[in-house]
Write an enzyme that holds these catalytic residues in place. Sequence first.
Site, PDB file in Angstrom:
ATOM      1  N   THR A   1       0.928  -1.044   0.139  1.00 38.15           N
ATOM      2  CA  THR A   1       0.008  -0.002   0.033  1.00 38.15           C
ATOM      3  C   THR A   1       1.155   1.084   0.013  1.00 38.15           C
ATOM      4  OG1 THR A   1      -1.529  -1.386   1.616  1.00 38.15           O
ATOM      5  CG2 THR A   1      -1.860   1.036   1.309  1.00 38.15           C
TER       6      THR A   1
ATOM      7  N   ARG B   1     -12.914  -8.249  -4.143  1.00 34.22           N
ATOM      8  CA  ARG B   1     -12.045  -8.248  -2.727  1.00 34.22           C
ATOM      9  C   ARG B   1     -11.975  -6.611  -2.102  1.00 34.22           C
ATOM     10  NH1 ARG B   1      -6.925  -6.505  -0.914  1.00 34.22           N
ATOM     11  NH2 ARG B   1      -6.312  -7.758   1.112  1.00 34.22           N
ATOM     12  N   VAL B   2     -11.833  -5.979  -0.955  1.00 37.44           N
ATOM     13  CA  VAL B   2     -11.678  -5.086  -0.309  1.00 37.44           C
ATOM     14  C   VAL B   2     -10.912  -5.307   0.676  1.00 37.44           C
ATOM     15  CG1 VAL B   2     -12.531  -2.669   0.679  1.00 37.44           C
ATOM     16  CG2 VAL B   2     -13.744  -3.824  -1.122  1.00 37.44           C
ATOM     17  N   GLY B   3      -9.665  -4.708   0.929  1.00 32.68           N
ATOM     18  CA  GLY B   3      -8.670  -4.622   2.195  1.00 32.68           C
ATOM     19  C   GLY B   3      -8.944  -3.673   3.126  1.00 32.68           C
ATOM     20  N   ASP B   4      -8.004  -3.544   3.787  1.00 33.87           N
ATOM     21  CA  ASP B   4      -7.924  -2.530   5.076  1.00 33.87           C
ATOM     22  C   ASP B   4      -7.891  -1.082   4.670  1.00 33.87           C
ATOM     23  OD1 ASP B   4      -4.942  -1.716   5.813  1.00 33.87           O
ATOM     24  OD2 ASP B   4      -5.511  -3.449   4.398  1.00 33.87           O
TER      25      ASP B   4
ATOM     26  N   THR C   1       0.450  -0.941   6.780  1.00 31.77           N
ATOM     27  CA  THR C   1       0.563  -1.745   5.577  1.00 31.77           C
ATOM     28  C   THR C   1       0.877  -2.950   6.089  1.00 31.77           C
ATOM     29  OG1 THR C   1       1.478  -1.632   3.426  1.00 31.77           O
ATOM     30  CG2 THR C   1       2.811  -0.756   5.171  1.00 31.77           C
ATOM     31  N   GLY C   2       0.267  -4.083   5.442  1.00 32.10           N
ATOM     32  CA  GLY C   2       0.641  -5.305   5.272  1.00 32.10           C
ATOM     33  C   GLY C   2      -0.535  -6.234   4.624  1.00 32.10           C
TER      34      GLY C   2
ATOM     35  N   GLY D   1      -4.198  -7.175   3.978  1.00 34.80           N
ATOM     36  CA  GLY D   1      -5.438  -6.441   4.307  1.00 34.80           C
ATOM     37  C   GLY D   1      -6.466  -7.291   5.283  1.00 34.80           C
TER      38      GLY D   1
END
Lengths: 295, 340
Positions: free
Chosen positions: A153, A181-184, A204-205, A207
């Site tokens: 990210t 798909r949605v991450g964080d 960051t990592g 999600g």
Amino acid sequence: MMHPVVVCHGGVQSVSDLNSTVVHEAATAGYQILANNGSALDAVVESVRVLEDCPALNAALGSNLQLDGVVRCDAGVMTSSGHYGACIGTSIIKNPILLAKEIVHHRVNLLHGQYADKFGKDKGLAAVDNSYFKVEKRLSRWKDSQTLAGCDTVGAVAIDKDGLLAAASSTGGLTTCIPGRVGDSAISGQGLAVDPEIGAITATGTGEFIAKQCTSKDVLQKIKYLKLDPLTAAKETFQEYKTQFREDAIAAIFVSNDGVPCIYAESDSLEWAVVGDKFNASGFHNHDKNLFATS
Amino acid sequence: MDESSFLIIHAGAGFHAERKRSSYKKLLKHCLQIGVQSFNEISTAVDCVERVVCHLEDSPLTNAGCGSNLSLDGTVESEALVSDGKSCGSVAAIIGFKNPIKCARAVFDNQLLPSQLGRVPPCFLVAQGAERFLEDKGIEKVPADLLLTKESRSIFNEACARLCKELKAPSLCTVGALAYHNNTIAVANSSGGILLKHPGRIGPSCLFGVGSWASYQPEMSLAITVTGIGEQIMKTNLASTIGHQLFNVNVPLMFLLKDNFQKFYIESSFLDNEEPLVGIIVLRKSSTAVELAWIHSSKSFAIGYGTSSHLKYFVSEKLSKVEKTFELGGVNFSLKDHFK
């Protein structure tokens, strides 16, 4: 009056052929705004815009492709005065972080997909064909169905002369993930968090793991209620993250509400930069433990 | 009396018209009975809340599933979330699914399957990508207008005619359920979003930590779900912000909820001059007890709770007309010895 500062990162597991000045350029661009009496919101948006335009980073141009070969982006921005704007699953707006900023101004919080794209176009933001975002490296990873353990990210946090804080992040998401798909990254409390009493943070990592831990919020909570310093708070949160999810690649950048930056990465490949009245530094992973710290 | 399984539900915070109150109470009672009955058949709290929320969705009275608010373009776009305090699954911007909570459950369950090609399975899916995934999983789809009711259509038409985009009443934001069963906890919620929402707008109901939150530890677990003005909930990150403050077992849950609601929501600098309108239900399980609590600053809040021997359901009403005031309540149950 506060000494303004911007902190930026280019993601965990930044690719090895990265032009390592772009994160510093992004921080410098954000700081120019602050130095000209601009707001923390405008500064983080500008920093992230510079990072989005870099083809080597996984945000906007240069993003991962989802399983169906489409690039879908998420971006979000928050401030300590309670502003929050985010877009998820956009596919034609050239700079999703500019769209997130428009969403802040129009108070619609969180828009997705084609509706977010249309909203951006209606507001006059630059729109491109989805193919614009696709670069050779990401295309070949997608073709080979390669997966990455983590998920890059880009992000920025800042504090301005008035002491207002902001955090912003932008991502192309996980390579070859399920479409939709949605991450964080764009989600308040997960990929980014701001507390006027504590500071601004973006993590960051991977999600899904950040979403379940609400990592950004967790670090701020530890600083606030356990009275830990930011570095220790991040270390503890990340230790829990590593134990629960068995995943090592996690990092965060932070600026306190009195203008002190902190960067902490469990992996050692975080590309970062800090530019402010009192700071001007960047690195691929940091060894200078006087100012900042990594594992 | 000692109990071993617990359920607390809500059918929305906002304004429940007097003439409809008995219908809401009937709905709450029915859903509680379903939930309590399920304790004999199911193994986890997630199974219980899914079942209960399905029934809340199927009722045309609630803003979830059938009877949901229409967005500005006249469609029902749903969002839902389920969590067991260790993992979560959610969906948003899905059209034509009879039970959005089943969709969230499908995303939740998919993560328990052996991972494919080393990919991390998703915990949040939206829009057409979500719909394709759900169709592959065989989740029941219905013609989109089957979720519309005569009432939701007429409210939509009236609102459009008045060009009133942010009607606060009677659009009640979500339905939710929390449960403790067999040493597991769960939270579930489901929503059609605000009336006349901007197309593509996603609310807090599907965002873990924002609209709902849960944390499971063997010695202490907590589940919380929030309903009300989505923007306020997003800005304050309300579920996890308040949830994190509720772990001190030396203080009754209800009092902790009251103090933190006041501090983190009513007095939040993020709320400008807006009237705070939310409702919250909480379940806290310690080694010896399960406590249930609720609070709302909205005019009314339709709530119910149940155990195998105890059912209570009501529309809680805020008597004060003064802004920034609230009503609350709570109940404490001892756990049966062998579950300690």
